[in-house]
Design a protein around this motif. Structure first.
Motif, PDB file in Angstrom:
ATOM      1  N   UNK A 203       0.803  -1.228   0.000  1.00 21.86           N
ATOM      2  CA  UNK A 203       0.000   0.000   0.000  1.00 21.86           C
ATOM      3  C   UNK A 203       0.836   1.277   0.000  1.00 21.86           C
ATOM      4  N   UNK A 204       1.869   1.336  -0.834  1.00 21.43           N
ATOM      5  CA  UNK A 204       2.686   2.535  -0.929  1.00 21.43           C
ATOM      6  C   UNK A 204       3.661   2.710   0.215  1.00 21.43           C
ATOM      7  N   UNK A 205       3.807   1.715   1.054  1.00 24.13           N
ATOM      8  CA  UNK A 205       4.734   1.769   2.181  1.00 24.13           C
ATOM      9  C   UNK A 205       5.361   0.407   2.392  1.00 24.13           C
ATOM     10  N   UNK A 206       5.771   0.146   3.611  1.00 30.44           N
ATOM     11  CA  UNK A 206       6.451  -1.109   3.933  1.00 30.44           C
ATOM     12  C   UNK A 206       5.874  -1.709   5.206  1.00 30.44           C
ATOM     13  N   UNK A 207       5.575  -2.991   5.150  1.00 31.89           N
ATOM     14  CA  UNK A 207       5.151  -3.723   6.331  1.00 31.89           C
ATOM     15  C   UNK A 207       6.393  -4.401   6.912  1.00 31.89           C
ATOM     16  N   UNK A 208       6.749  -4.021   8.140  1.00 30.62           N
ATOM     17  CA  UNK A 208       7.884  -4.612   8.834  1.00 30.62           C
ATOM     18  C   UNK A 208       7.329  -5.647   9.807  1.00 30.62           C
ATOM     19  N   UNK A 209       7.758  -6.890   9.649  1.00 31.24           N
ATOM     20  CA  UNK A 209       7.349  -7.977  10.553  1.00 31.24           C
ATOM     21  C   UNK A 209       8.594  -8.502  11.248  1.00 31.24           C
ATOM     22  N   UNK A 210       8.443  -8.870  12.519  1.00 30.85           N
ATOM     23  CA  UNK A 210       9.589  -9.444  13.212  1.00 30.85           C
ATOM     24  C   UNK A 210       9.154 -10.548  14.166  1.00 30.85           C
ATOM     25  N   UNK A 211      10.074 -11.472  14.365  1.00 37.35           N
ATOM     26  CA  UNK A 211       9.941 -12.529  15.360  1.00 37.35           C
ATOM     27  C   UNK A 211      11.237 -12.540  16.140  1.00 37.35           C
ATOM     28  N   UNK A 212      11.146 -12.383  17.443  1.00 36.10           N
ATOM     29  CA  UNK A 212      12.341 -12.313  18.273  1.00 36.10           C
ATOM     30  C   UNK A 212      12.278 -13.329  19.399  1.00 36.10           C
ATOM     31  N   UNK A 213      13.444 -13.808  19.782  1.00 29.97           N
ATOM     32  CA  UNK A 213      13.571 -14.712  20.918  1.00 29.97           C
ATOM     33  C   UNK A 213      14.672 -14.164  21.806  1.00 29.97           C
ATOM     34  N   UNK A 214      14.447 -14.216  23.104  1.00 29.68           N
ATOM     35  CA  UNK A 214      15.449 -13.713  24.043  1.00 29.68           C
ATOM     36  C   UNK A 214      15.550 -14.621  25.253  1.00 29.68           C
ATOM     37  N   UNK A 215      16.721 -14.616  25.831  1.00 28.78           N
ATOM     38  CA  UNK A 215      16.992 -15.377  27.055  1.00 28.78           C
ATOM     39  C   UNK A 215      17.625 -14.397  28.034  1.00 28.78           C
ATOM     40  N   UNK A 216      17.194 -14.443  29.279  1.00 29.69           N
ATOM     41  CA  UNK A 216      17.748 -13.544  30.292  1.00 29.69           C
ATOM     42  C   UNK A 216      18.190 -14.344  31.493  1.00 29.69           C
ATOM     43  N   UNK A 217      19.113 -13.768  32.254  1.00 26.56           N
ATOM     44  CA  UNK A 217      19.591 -14.430  33.457  1.00 26.56           C
ATOM     45  C   UNK A 217      20.019 -13.392  34.482  1.00 26.56           C
ATOM     46  N   UNK A 218      20.243 -13.836  35.693  1.00 24.09           N
ATOM     47  CA  UNK A 218      20.662 -12.940  36.758  1.00 24.09           C
ATOM     48  C   UNK A 218      19.473 -12.357  37.499  1.00 24.09           C
ATOM     49  N   UNK A 219      19.686 -11.215  38.130  1.00 20.43           N
ATOM     50  CA  UNK A 219      18.673 -10.585  38.970  1.00 20.43           C
ATOM     51  C   UNK A 219      17.389 -10.290  38.191  1.00 20.43           C
TER      52      UNK A 219
END
Length: 150
Positions: free
Chosen positions: A100-116
């Motif tokens: 539609x005259x622009x851009x569709x940005x799609x994302x899939x993210x995965x993250x792992x955290x540790x500590x406090x």
């Protein structure tokens, strides 16, 4: 933890891709970003201050881009250390589609955290991560769309 979303940006795909590779624009859009240094076209170093629940920490980290599918798609992987607060590491796959005259940005993210920060509970962390990613992409879409109109 996994995040998945999409946002429409009122700019052509080439403009959006260029902006995603512009450290100046990224620094303006990343919540809490104090410093963003580009060491090469695929390596960035960042210093970010984040508050997650009662924990406020300064994270230093690196991000590596894989641009094999560019400009239609690319992926990134990163790792950050927040001292006593803990660590975070993860990655994301980003897809850019003309629409539609622009851009569709799609994302899939995965993250792992540790500590406090990992002890705060997954609901708080997931909610904060969603809020921060939404803030980034809304700011990014606004800046890139405004530059396109100018």
């Amino acid at each position: 933890m996994e995040l998945k979303d999409e946002i429409f940006i009122n700019a052509p795909k080439a403009t959006v891709y260029a902006a995603l590779n512009d450290p100046g624009i990224l620094k303006e859009c990343i919540p809490g970003c104090e410093e963003l240094i580009q060491h090469s076209p695929t390596e960035l170093e960042a210093k970010v201050v984040l508050k997650i629940g009662p924990v406020k920490a300064k994270f230093g980290g690196t991000v590596t881009l894989d641009t094999d599918g560019a400009p239609d798609a690319f992926s990134l992987a990163g790792e950050g250390q927040g001292g006593a607060a803990g660590f975070a590491r993860g990655g994301a796959d980003v897809t850019l589609t003309e629409q539609d005259g622009g851009t569709l940005l799609s994302y899939e993210a995965k993250a792992e955290i540790g500590g406090k920060i990992a002890q705060l509970g997954s609901r708080l962390i997931q909610g904060t991560a969603k809020k921060l990613s939404a803030k980034f992409f809304e700011s990014f879409a606004e800046k890139v769309g405004a530059r396109e109109e100018a």
